[in-house]
Design an enzyme around this catalytic site. Sequence first.
Site, PDB file in Angstrom:
ATOM      1  N   ARG A 221     -31.144   5.578  30.335  1.00 32.53           N
ATOM      2  CA  ARG A 221     -30.902   6.843  29.649  1.00 32.53           C
ATOM      3  C   ARG A 221     -30.180   6.568  28.336  1.00 32.53           C
ATOM      4  NH1 ARG A 221     -34.456   8.659  31.702  1.00 32.53           N
ATOM      5  NH2 ARG A 221     -34.688  10.459  33.086  1.00 32.53           N
ATOM      6  N   HIS A 269     -39.994   6.904  24.796  1.00 38.86           N
ATOM      7  CA  HIS A 269     -39.998   7.272  26.228  1.00 38.86           C
ATOM      8  C   HIS A 269     -41.381   7.134  26.864  1.00 38.86           C
ATOM      9  CE1 HIS A 269     -37.237   9.597  29.165  1.00 38.86           C
ATOM     10  NE2 HIS A 269     -38.064   8.808  29.831  1.00 38.86           N
TER      11      HIS A 269
END
Lengths: 306, 306
Positions: A221, A269
Amino acid sequence: MPNILILSKNAAEYIKLLSAADLPGAVLLTPGQPLTNCEIVIGEPDRIRPVLEQLPDVKWIQSTWAGVEPLLDPALRRDYRLTNARGVFGRLMAEYVFSYLLLHERKILQRLDAQKQKRWDPTITGTLRGKTIGLLGTGSIGAEVARTAKFFEMTVRGYTRASEDSPDVDAYYHGNSLFTFANGLDYLISILPNTGETREIVNTALLAQLPPHALFMNVGRGSAVDEAALCDALRRGALAGAILDVFNSEPLPPEHPFWSTPNLLITSHSAAPSFPADIARLFIENYRRYVAGEPLKYQVDFKQGY
Amino acid sequence: MPNILILSKNAAEYIKLLSAADLPGAVLLTPGQPLTNCEIVIGEPDRIRPVLEQLPDVKWIQSTWAGVEPLLDPALRRDYRLTNARGVFGRLMAEYVFSYLLLHERKILQRLDAQKQKRWDPTITGTLRGKTIGLLGTGSIGAEVARTAKFFEMTVRGYTRASEDSPDVDAYYHGNSLFTFANGLDYLISILPNTGETREIVNTALLAQLPPHALFMNVGRGSAVDEAALCDALRRGALAGAILDVFNSEPLPPEHPFWSTPNLLITSHSAAPSFPADIARLFIENYRRYVAGEPLKYQVDFKQGY
């Protein structure tokens, strides 16, 4: 006779996969239909959050993602079981990590530049063999990365709070041994979830433990990284490169300094997508458990945040 | 008391490594010294060839390369044992092959272009898992590539004359089943040596067996490829890409069309270098056998050419 609400950008594919599975007693619903007696939800956390309060009967929510931040807001209800996607991203994530480690060792970008100039460039290659990789986080994804590292004859260090199951991690580190863990690593990979304890764990002090030839990679993250510290280390040449898949703000805004920081690669991502076939398999297994009254797999602890 | 002549660009390193090994009875010579009673030579075949006729007493030559073409000229003497380097290139070659397969599946170059435009590009990734790889040649290098392919959960086909030892090859093909072998492959990898039978085996007819999304890679010898046919297939879009490490003429001349053929990457014979530490280990083992009168490892059959 549980009603299952599907809230996903891949809804059509999930309907097909779950219909084919012939789940006993299940009725599949999509947003257009009346949401009565809706006990189960499967979907992306960012699509579930806005309707969470309109589902009085919900008992179980299956996230199609690993990360469930949108549902962890303390202002939201927590009177249901939340399960996330786990165990399906490890192989994809390992492919991602090793594609970029090999890109670096093999000097692929340098050789592409030489080709543009029609220049023969037999510069000696690097190799993964004998290198040391450090994994921040050694859950199911970390274990797959560790297994791949062992295949390539590397040494593996793992930093973890509680996951010590992988036989492919040569040494585990905890708590305040973070700097010992990082010291001298060839590659540092963050696979950490977003929790209070992991925030900006990759900061100036941690990066200072790495040699200048090291690479940093973030597939966990964005919150784990002090962005200014990382940019600074790269600009000073204190680090050979960084490969980032995740960010504090996604999509990364066009004005963000990361886009043009030297030796920093952005992968938007894309490292380990949730393929509906994988997630459906996981949901079907959990549905069988739900109906049988057994514990669900991969239940999220709201307090720990994963 | 055999004299060993070292004819290598890495002579200083070999002298250090072989001196440290304390080979019984060995005297190490380099080109400046008188070449009397020189029984053994270790070095690069292109350096050995010019002095071959000046070594009347030579009984064994250890090549530091896998390829020994310069010594296979029928006009040259063959009254000695020739051994080549084998078993040391497999891991490096597997790293090379998978670095480029992953570069392709992960769309790394496309994502780099997006980054130059500061554009978020979450295009879905491909994966190695489930793909089919075909190996032209399944010797010690092919076996390592096959083992790596299995690790990444791929299907492996092998085309070979005689090497069928790898448990990681799912199906072996021979002789005139070449097209059946190639049909529908996602990736075709040539690891073939330069022999009469392998010349231009990768031609228009073979390439026509591959689907347009396939990649071709050559890490064996340049002679295995019909260069015009490969350029044509890439220009027509009949093939997604080619990655070439070896060529008919090296270094590749600046005017060669390969430099600017679309989706063709050139890696300048850098895939698997002969690291002196690896080659010396192999030579030391063979020296022990030589002195003991035992058969040498990796002896080249002059007729077969490898």
